[in-house]
Design a protein around this motif. Structure first.
Motif, short mmCIF file in Angstrom:
data_model
loop_
_atom_site.label_atom_id
_atom_site.label_comp_id
_atom_site.label_asym_id
_atom_site.label_seq_id
_atom_site.Cartn_x
_atom_site.Cartn_y
_atom_site.Cartn_z
N PHE A 1 -47.21 33.71 74.43
CA PHE A 1 -46.38 32.72 73.65
C PHE A 1 -47.26 31.63 72.95
CE2 PHE A 1 -43.29 34.63 76.16
CZ PHE A 1 -42.55 35.39 75.39
N TYR B 1 -47.14 28.29 70.27
CA TYR B 1 -46.44 27.37 69.66
C TYR B 1 -47.50 26.31 68.60
CZ TYR B 1 -42.95 23.86 68.18
OH TYR B 1 -42.39 22.64 67.46
N SER C 1 -44.31 32.18 68.17
CA SER C 1 -44.94 33.47 68.08
C SER C 1 -45.08 34.11 69.41
CB SER C 1 -46.05 33.82 67.33
OG SER C 1 -46.11 33.05 66.05
N VAL C 2 -44.60 35.27 69.49
CA VAL C 2 -45.11 35.92 70.89
C VAL C 2 -46.22 36.87 70.58
CG1 VAL C 2 -43.39 37.94 70.05
CG2 VAL C 2 -44.05 37.81 72.43
N SER D 1 -49.51 38.88 66.57
CA SER D 1 -48.29 37.76 66.79
C SER D 1 -47.10 38.24 66.00
CB SER D 1 -48.81 36.52 66.56
OG SER D 1 -49.83 36.19 67.20
N TYR D 2 -45.94 38.00 66.43
CA TYR D 2 -44.77 38.36 65.91
C TYR D 2 -43.88 36.91 65.76
CZ TYR D 2 -40.15 40.14 64.60
OH TYR D 2 -38.89 39.99 63.77
N LEU E 1 -41.08 34.47 66.07
CA LEU E 1 -39.88 34.26 66.56
C LEU E 1 -38.98 33.23 65.98
CD1 LEU E 1 -40.82 34.54 70.50
CD2 LEU E 1 -39.91 36.43 68.89
N TYR E 2 -39.69 32.14 65.54
CA TYR E 2 -39.06 31.11 65.03
C TYR E 2 -40.00 30.26 64.26
CZ TYR E 2 -36.37 26.46 65.03
OH TYR E 2 -35.76 25.39 64.72
N ASP E 3 -39.20 29.66 63.10
CA ASP E 3 -39.97 28.66 62.28
C ASP E 3 -39.14 27.51 61.78
OD1 ASP E 3 -38.98 28.87 59.28
OD2 ASP E 3 -38.99 31.08 60.23
N LYS F 1 -43.66 37.66 59.21
CA LYS F 1 -43.39 37.71 60.52
C LYS F 1 -44.49 38.55 61.34
CE LYS F 1 -39.04 36.69 60.38
NZ LYS F 1 -38.35 35.99 61.52
#
Length: 242
Positions: A99, A101, A137-138, A166-167, A169-171, A192
């Motif tokens: 992960f 950030y 991201s993951v 990377s995908y 997950l949150y922004d 994404k």
């Protein structure tokens, strides 16, 4: 008198033999040697590792007027599975999951008054407290590994280079000024799927790390009729833990 003395001595000798018999039996027992425990070293070792990284984040290919302010940081963590491909096990490939950030402090304000993101470059004379966007991201890294490791020591030189997908997950985007605070999440203009190349090199636990994004963080954002095609360059330190 002499016969009585000889007789008494004979009795005393037999008595002593009788009393010493149990002790002689004990000492005559075979002594079993203690076997030393042999620690076997696994010559078919793998460098499976947890990793933790800290980076300084910069934006490449910025639109005209966009600049970064303050320190932009990133954190990453994950696990890598090692798969040696030569007999000495100094060359390997690895893959895993992790992960990331990332924060990016800059002067591109993002607002969404009607549910559609709007991008504005903040004037240099306008005072504000904070303006940044953050991405969680993951990651799926795939890397090629070269190292000087042996099965007897985990301290070695390494050069790891690879490709990371990377995908998102949150922004979250935040613009905070005297006029108020604007927070935007779920911005559909962010890509994404993101991918890039990276390299990690060093000795033992601490290693220098660099990542270069090969596609844009945004897919359809525009400011002043110019596409926002910024990519990320992250430089920092990675810690490997067996």
């Amino acid at each position: 008198m002499k016969r009585t003395s000889i007789k008494n001595k004979s009795v005393w000798l037999l008595l002593n033999c009788f009393l010493l018999l149990p002790f002689s039996a004990v000492f005559s027992q075979e002594i079993t040697p203690v076997k030393e425990e042999v620690i076997q070293i696994d010559s078919l070792y793998r460098e499976d590792q947890f990793y933790f990284g800290v980076t300084y984040n910069t934006l490449m290919d910025k639109p005209a007027g966009v600049s970064q302010r303050k320190f932009s940081s990133g954190l990453s963590a994950g696990f890598l599975r090692d798969m040696p491909i030569n007999k000495k096990r100094t060359v390997a490939v690895a893959s895993g999951i992790g992960f990331t950030y990332n924060n990016y402090n800059q002067n591109l304000a993002i607002s969404s008054p009607a549910g559609k993101p709007i991008y504005t470059i903040i004037d240099s004379e306008f005072e504000y407290d904070k303006n940044k966007f953050s991405l969680l991201s993951v990651d799926v890294p795939i890397e090629f590994r070269w190292r000087t490791s042996t099965y007897e020591s985990h301290k070695f030189w390494r050069i790891y280079g690879g490709f990371k997908m990377s995908y998102l997950l949150y922004d979250r985007s935040i613009f905070n000024s005297a006029d108020g605070k604007v927070v935007v999440t779920g911005n559909q203009d962010f890509n994404k799927f993101q991918y890039g190349a990276y390299i990690s090199s060093g000795y033992n636990t601490i290693n220098l790390y660099a990542y270069y994004g090969l596609n844009s963080l945004f897919k359809s954002a525009k400011v002043n009729d110019e596409s926002v095609a910024m990519r990320s360059l992250n430089i920092g330190i990675t810690f490997y833990i067996l």
